[in-house]
Design an enzyme around this catalytic site. Structure first.
Site, PDB file in Angstrom:
ATOM      1  CD  GLU A 164      -3.261   0.929 -25.248  1.00 37.47           C
ATOM      2  OE1 GLU A 164      -2.993   0.467 -26.456  1.00 37.47           O
ATOM      3  OE2 GLU A 164      -3.879   0.074 -24.383  1.00 37.47           O
ATOM      4  CG  ASP A 224      -7.246  -1.144 -26.345  1.00 44.92           C
ATOM      5  OD1 ASP A 224      -6.701  -0.314 -27.470  1.00 44.92           O
ATOM      6  OD2 ASP A 224      -7.994  -0.457 -25.504  1.00 44.92           O
ATOM      7  CG  ASP A 228      -5.296  -5.204 -28.034  1.00 43.32           C
ATOM      8  OD1 ASP A 228      -5.644  -4.362 -28.996  1.00 43.32           O
ATOM      9  OD2 ASP A 228      -4.804  -4.605 -26.947  1.00 43.32           O
ATOM     10  CG  ASP A 258      -0.555  -3.932 -29.886  1.00 46.04           C
ATOM     11  OD1 ASP A 258      -1.035  -3.216 -30.971  1.00 46.04           O
ATOM     12  OD2 ASP A 258       0.125  -4.662 -29.813  1.00 46.04           O
TER      13      ASP A 258
END
Ligand code: 28F
Length: 645
Positions: A433, A506, A508, A510
């Site tokens: 990503e 990531d 997180d 997202d």
């Protein structure tokens, strides 16, 4: 010889038939134009031109024996038992026909309508060209009980036509020539070269006897070529070091008005195709109408026969021409009155009538042979079918190889940094990503086994997008292309280029979202990738804890707590430096390698789906329009992911 080959004017030659053209100077100026070259090839061509005249006489039905001698001084002597070259006076030129034939260009080859029906000679230039290129030449004609002689040097007569003796009722033509060393690079004749052509001539004209004698020093020898079976024996000769698969040499001959076709053929256990085609004894190397007619009919006859005999079933495909000709040795020889030679080397027969003649002769005669010889027919047809199967197998293998290469290199996405390893079992693809993380991953990877595909921006929510729209997305196209295995009904897991596809996003919310979107895509369009365990999620660290040289990465909150407690015991009173990673982009190439990519230290989560139906429902729920359950799933997505190691 057959009566239809007789001269149209009967036995009597008419001197007016010779079309007067020009003198021989041009031949000496540009010999290559007339005999092809002045090399050894051109030298031997001289012999063929003279022998051709005797063969024409044989084709007309008046000559049965041609004697060729290589004399001590490398001059050539040719003797035939034809009617003898005419010697009567040409009405307009007031010269002997012999002198006209020997000293006027083209006179030997062009006789107008009254000439030979069938005439050979590649260049058709005849005896006058040989005369022009010989330092010495003499011709004797035995006719009317007398022997007539004239001699020449470099194309010019050195005496008048003179009666030098009597010959009783014997007839024929006797020629001697010594090639001009000023013209030829090479004046030594090769027995083997002459042998090959003269033997071929004998095969092509059944019953014609040709003798070749070498009178030179220690090379003295004499050979006789005479084949009652003609081209049938030629096929036998060609196959003498091969293994025929059936007994008979198939032979047929059809004579029509002023043309004829002769074909002989036999199959061997070999794989090559050996078809020799001739028109007026000239090897038509470039093929032409007669060869086309033969090949077309051959394929048709075998298909028709194999169907009729039920060797080929309704469901079976037709036999291909190449399959029918595998292992075939064949001679196709036609003789016709006005051959049209075309092509680069003037060895392609243009006469369309020969196509029809050979085609219909082959259809009738070959079909008759197959029907009368079912055992031999069966052996040949079986061989054709085997050839067809081998060809089909080869074609499939080729196609597979072609498709593989297309996926291998040419069509791969530009953003993909591929690995050098070609074995999918040893290859990994990281789908990363963001561009900055992609850059670090490219820099830090083991480029032998690890490929990187950076993904920019959000990928489509495939649960709502239709297949066509989804495929229009560059991000998804890149991914599918890199995988190599296709999608939907074209999906083929055996073409997958990497056996580990690792989603690196990531740590997180997202990142989890992106991961989930990709898993949805895989589940919908390549479920087998998940079922077969090819899909993984990378586990980047959440924290880095450092005291002096002791540096540790932690991957969960629980692990972080444990690590902090451990370091506090180990380094009492020292400050623990804690770095929290919010994104992959915060790590440099070395850190990314050490924490997330290095197979020796990383943690991969293998995505598995135990209950496909349940997972389907989960995806629908998660990727549908209802927001709350989706958010919850994203935060707990590890619930259907298992630790790999
Ligand atoms: C050793 C080389 O050149 N033999 C030849 C003949 C016979 C005739 C002929 C030749 C044909 C039509 C002109 C005799 N009687 N051997 C040879 N044998 N040329 S060359 O005639 C020449 C012409 O127009 C021949 C009746 N017809 C033809």
């Amino acid at each position: 010889m057959a009566s239809e080959k007789q001269n149209t004017v009967g036995n009597e030659y008419n001197a007016e038939q010779i079309q007067v053209l020009e003198g021989l100077e041009p031949v000496r100026k540009r010999p290559g134009m007339y005999i092809g070259s002045t090399s050894s090839r051109g030298l031997h061509h001289l012999v063929y031109e003279i022998v051709d005249n005797s063969v024409d006489e044989a084709l007309a039905g008046y000559c049965s024996h041609i004697q060729v001698k290589i004399r001590e001084d490398n001059s050539i002597e040719v003797l035939d038992d034809g009617r003898g070259m005419p010697v009567d006076e040409h009405p307009k030129m007031h010269k002997s026909a012999m002198e006209v034939i020997m000293t006027v260009l083209h006179a030997g080859g062009k006789f107008g309508d009254g000439g030979y029906k069938v005439s050979g000679g590649l260049h058709g230039v005849g005896a006058s060209v040989v005369n022009a290129l010989s330092e010495y030449m003499q011709v004797e004609s035995m006719r009317n009980g007398h022997i007539y002689r004239q001699e020449y040097s470099r194309g010019k007569k050195t005496c008048e036509v003179t009666i030098v003796g009597d010959c009783g009722n014997k007839t024929g033509t006797h020629t001697i020539f010594r090639p001009d060393p000023d013209i030829f690079d090479e004046t030594v004749f090769s027995f083997e070269t002459l042998q090959a052509r003269l033997r071929e001539m004998a095969f092509l004209n059944k019953g014609l006897k040709i003798t070749l004698e070498d009178e030179r020093g220690d090379k003295k020898k004499k050979e006789v070529y005479c084949y009652e079976g003609g081209i049938k024996e030629y096929v036998q000769f060609q196959n003498k070091n091969k293994t025929p698969i059936h007994d008979s040499i198939i032979y047929y001959e059809v004579v029509k008005k002023d043309s004829e076709v002769e074909v002989a053929l036999q199959w061997t256990d070999g794989y090559s195709e050996n078809i020799f085609s001739y028109a007026n004894n000239i090897n038509t190397v470039e093929g032409g109408a007669h060869l086309v007619g033969f090949k077309t009919a051959l394929t048709k006859v075998f298909n028709d026969y194999a169907r009729k005999a039920k060797i080929l079933k309704d469901k079976d495909p037709d036999l291909d021409g190449d399959d029918v000709r595998e292992g075939l040795t064949a001679i196709v020889s036609v003789k016709l009155s006005e051959p049209q030679f075309e092509g680069q080397t003037k060895t392609k027969l243009g006469n369309a009538s020969m196509r029809t003649l050979v085609d219909s002769a082959t259809k009738e005669e070959l079909m008759a042979f197959l029907e009368e010889n079912p055992n031999q027919a069966r052996i040949i047809v079986d061989k054709c079918i085997k050839a067809g199967r081998a060809r089909e197998a080869a074609r499939k293998a080729r196609e597979l190889a072609r498709r593989k290469t297309a996926l291998d290199s040419t069509s791969l996405p530009g953003k993909l940094a591929d690995c050098s390893e070609k074995d999918p079992a040893l290859s990994e693809l990281f789908i990363v990503e963001g561009d900055s993380a992609g850059g670090s991953a490219k820099e830090g990877r083991d480029r032998r086994t690890q490929a990187i595909l950076p993904l920019r921006g959000k990928i489509l929510n495939v649960e709502k997008a239709r297949l066509d729209r989804m495929l229009a997305s560059d991000t998804i196209k890149d991914m599918i292309t890199a995988f190599g295995c296709g999608i939907g009904k074209d999906f083929d897991a055996s073409k997958l280029r990497y056996h580990k596809i690792i989603i690196m996003s990531d740590a997180d919310v997202d990142g989890a979202h992106i991961r989930t979107l990709m898993l949805t895509l895989f589940f919908r369009y390549m479920p087998q990738l998940i079922e077969d365990g090819y899909i993984y999620a990378a586990q980047p660290p959440l924290f880095r804890c450092t005291v002096g040289k002791d540096m540790r990465y932690t991957y969960s909150d629980a692990e972080q707590e444990k690590t902090l407690a451990e370091m506090a015991k180990l380094y009492p009173g020292k400050k623990i430096d804690i770095q929290r990673y919010k994104g992959l982009g915060e790590m440099d190439a070395t850190q990314l390698w050490e924490t997330t990519m290095d197979p020796a230290h990383r943690t991969l989560v293998q995505i598995t789906i135990d209950d496909v139906a349940r997972a389907d429902q989960i995806f629908t729920t998660l990727m549908g329009d209802k927001v709350p359950p989706r958010k919850q799933f994203i935060e707990e997505n590890a619930q259907y992911a298992q630790l790999d190691f």
